[in-house]
Design a protein around this motif. Sequence first.
Motif, PDB file in Angstrom:
ATOM      1  N   ILE A 263       0.821  -1.198   0.000  1.00 14.76           N
ATOM      2  CA  ILE A 263       0.000   0.000   0.000  1.00 14.76           C
ATOM      3  C   ILE A 263       0.860   1.256   0.000  1.00 14.76           C
ATOM      4  CG2 ILE A 263      -0.170   0.009   2.527  1.00 14.76           C
ATOM      5  CD1 ILE A 263      -3.001   1.158   2.227  1.00 14.76           C
ATOM      6  N   ASN A 264       0.430   2.235  -0.772  1.00 16.00           N
ATOM      7  CA  ASN A 264       1.031   3.564  -0.715  1.00 16.00           C
ATOM      8  C   ASN A 264      -0.112   4.546  -0.494  1.00 16.00           C
ATOM      9  OD1 ASN A 264       2.204   6.161  -1.314  1.00 16.00           O
ATOM     10  ND2 ASN A 264       3.907   5.074  -2.270  1.00 16.00           N
ATOM     11  N   VAL A 265      -0.217   5.074   0.718  1.00 14.74           N
ATOM     12  CA  VAL A 265      -1.361   5.917   1.076  1.00 14.74           C
ATOM     13  C   VAL A 265      -1.317   7.297   0.424  1.00 14.74           C
ATOM     14  CG1 VAL A 265      -1.767   4.747   3.272  1.00 14.74           C
ATOM     15  CG2 VAL A 265      -0.204   6.708   3.183  1.00 14.74           C
ATOM     16  N   PHE A 266      -0.186   7.644  -0.212  1.00 13.82           N
ATOM     17  CA  PHE A 266      -0.052   8.972  -0.819  1.00 13.82           C
ATOM     18  C   PHE A 266      -0.639   9.034  -2.226  1.00 13.82           C
ATOM     19  CE2 PHE A 266       3.462   8.371   2.144  1.00 13.82           C
ATOM     20  CZ  PHE A 266       3.249   9.427   3.012  1.00 13.82           C
ATOM     21  N   THR A 267      -0.857   7.873  -2.837  1.00 11.13           N
ATOM     22  CA  THR A 267      -1.322   7.834  -4.227  1.00 11.13           C
ATOM     23  C   THR A 267      -2.773   7.355  -4.297  1.00 11.13           C
ATOM     24  OG1 THR A 267      -0.426   5.594  -4.529  1.00 11.13           O
ATOM     25  CG2 THR A 267       1.016   7.445  -5.076  1.00 11.13           C
ATOM     26  N   ASN A 268      -3.317   7.405  -5.499  1.00  7.64           N
ATOM     27  CA  ASN A 268      -4.706   7.015  -5.725  1.00  7.64           C
ATOM     28  C   ASN A 268      -4.971   5.582  -5.249  1.00  7.64           C
ATOM     29  OD1 ASN A 268      -7.296   7.706  -7.100  1.00  7.64           O
ATOM     30  ND2 ASN A 268      -6.759   5.921  -8.322  1.00  7.64           N
ATOM     31  N   PRO A 269      -6.057   5.280  -4.545  1.00  8.20           N
ATOM     32  CA  PRO A 269      -7.218   6.148  -4.313  1.00  8.20           C
ATOM     33  C   PRO A 269      -7.225   6.867  -2.973  1.00  8.20           C
ATOM     34  CG  PRO A 269      -7.782   3.921  -3.703  1.00  8.20           C
ATOM     35  CD  PRO A 269      -6.343   3.874  -4.161  1.00  8.20           C
ATOM     36  N   PHE A 270      -6.104   6.867  -2.234  1.00  8.47           N
ATOM     37  CA  PHE A 270      -6.099   7.408  -0.878  1.00  8.47           C
ATOM     38  C   PHE A 270      -5.625   8.869  -0.814  1.00  8.47           C
ATOM     39  CE2 PHE A 270      -5.023   2.806  -0.712  1.00  8.47           C
ATOM     40  CZ  PHE A 270      -6.240   2.358  -0.239  1.00  8.47           C
ATOM     41  N   ASN A 271      -4.551   9.172  -1.525  1.00  8.55           N
ATOM     42  CA  ASN A 271      -4.063  10.556  -1.638  1.00  8.55           C
ATOM     43  C   ASN A 271      -3.899  11.251  -0.284  1.00  8.55           C
ATOM     44  OD1 ASN A 271      -4.288   9.988  -4.349  1.00  8.55           O
ATOM     45  ND2 ASN A 271      -5.992  11.376  -4.727  1.00  8.55           N
ATOM     46  N   PHE A 272      -3.138  10.595   0.604  1.00 10.22           N
ATOM     47  CA  PHE A 272      -2.868  11.183   1.917  1.00 10.22           C
ATOM     48  C   PHE A 272      -1.932  12.379   1.786  1.00 10.22           C
ATOM     49  CE2 PHE A 272      -3.741   8.214   5.716  1.00 10.22           C
ATOM     50  CZ  PHE A 272      -4.972   7.849   5.202  1.00 10.22           C
ATOM     51  N   SER A 273      -2.022  13.248   2.766  1.00  7.25           N
ATOM     52  CA  SER A 273      -1.059  14.331   2.912  1.00  7.25           C
ATOM     53  C   SER A 273       0.204  13.790   3.579  1.00  7.25           C
ATOM     54  CB  SER A 273      -1.665  15.446   3.762  1.00  7.25           C
ATOM     55  OG  SER A 273      -2.126  14.929   5.003  1.00  7.25           O
ATOM     56  N   MET A 274       1.224  14.622   3.737  1.00  8.27           N
ATOM     57  CA  MET A 274       2.464  14.200   4.379  1.00  8.27           C
ATOM     58  C   MET A 274       2.225  13.946   5.876  1.00  8.27           C
ATOM     59  SD  MET A 274       6.167  16.162   4.591  1.00  8.27           S
ATOM     60  CE  MET A 274       6.216  16.360   2.814  1.00  8.27           C
ATOM     61  N   PRO A 275       2.823  12.899   6.438  1.00  9.48           N
ATOM     62  CA  PRO A 275       2.622  12.628   7.867  1.00  9.48           C
ATOM     63  C   PRO A 275       3.344  13.639   8.749  1.00  9.48           C
ATOM     64  CG  PRO A 275       4.260  11.140   6.966  1.00  9.48           C
ATOM     65  CD  PRO A 275       3.711  11.909   5.803  1.00  9.48           C
ATOM     66  N   GLU A 276       2.898  13.731   9.975  1.00  9.71           N
ATOM     67  CA  GLU A 276       3.555  14.609  10.944  1.00  9.71           C
ATOM     68  C   GLU A 276       4.894  14.012  11.364  1.00  9.71           C
ATOM     69  OE1 GLU A 276       2.180  17.620  11.839  1.00  9.71           O
ATOM     70  OE2 GLU A 276       0.765  17.045  10.248  1.00  9.71           O
TER      71      GLU A 276
END
Length: 334
Positions: A263-276
Amino acid sequence: MARISRPRCQAKRVCVVLVVLVTVFFPLLSFLSTFTSEGSRPLTDRHLQAKKFQRSDPVQFPVKACDCKSERNARQAEAERVIQSLETEERSKAFEKIFTTDFWGGGESRSGPGSRIDYTGNVRLLVAHALKDYRVQHVLDAPCGDVNWQPLIEGFNSTRYTGYDIVPQIIQKNTERFKDFPNVDFARVDFVNTPITVNPDLIICRDGIQHNSLKDGVRGFVNLEASGAKYLVTNWHTETGRGFVQDDNAINRDIKFGDAYPINVFTNPFNFSMPEYFISEGVNGINQDGKLVGIWKLPALWKGDGKRFNVPPSLSSRVRGEIISKSDVKTALA
């Protein structure tokens, strides 16, 4: 026999015709004239009198309005609930089989090698940092698995911990194991479909989304964010060409629940922002999958630009044993 003269006979016929005209034809003609249009002749007093009792608008009968759109939406919502219930039972059976057969070969943990004590050292470090830095009072862990590594988190015993899992045997075993821990409770919940009934400060959803289809992964994140939690701990894979992540096509590929994908949460379909904050997983922070774990402020879903986030080369060594912050990344990229 005497014959009647022709003039008298004709006069008699004229009289009969006159009688018919007076008694039948003229009254009939007068009656029919009442049905002529108003524009064809002036209204008589009788017509005006009758018009007083005529309504200028049609009679309105009460009719119950049919809100067909609302009814259709309600039916669709009910159908969705039925479908989700069926999916939950199917998902439960799949993960029950994985748990009872030790399908992932975790050794010390039926939840897989990613739940071993030696593998999760950095994960525990990151969660402990979140508990202290954000003053977390309540943690929701979904899915919690067999809770092999979580009790070793610094601050675990002083924090309320709720564990959700879809496998009934896991919940039974965990409940028995932690029966003397007043701060710990468990419930059999499908975090993908079931509304979250607790209100945690922080959610741990580690190694859970990637064992579901992409559609259910999005549902799961939406459901968790709806709990009102402020922070989320979850994992992602970033590097390709080694271990679990053979190529870019493996990232976020759709699967049937019970299988797995990197899983890559930064790309489609999740499109996460940068983590803290984030750190590498694995023994001494080393793993063969380019796997990292991070902390996000919620909401995080669809808050990014859809581009893959790569750890800056200058931080690649530090991330194996040190928690990296968002400001560290900005400084490295400056």
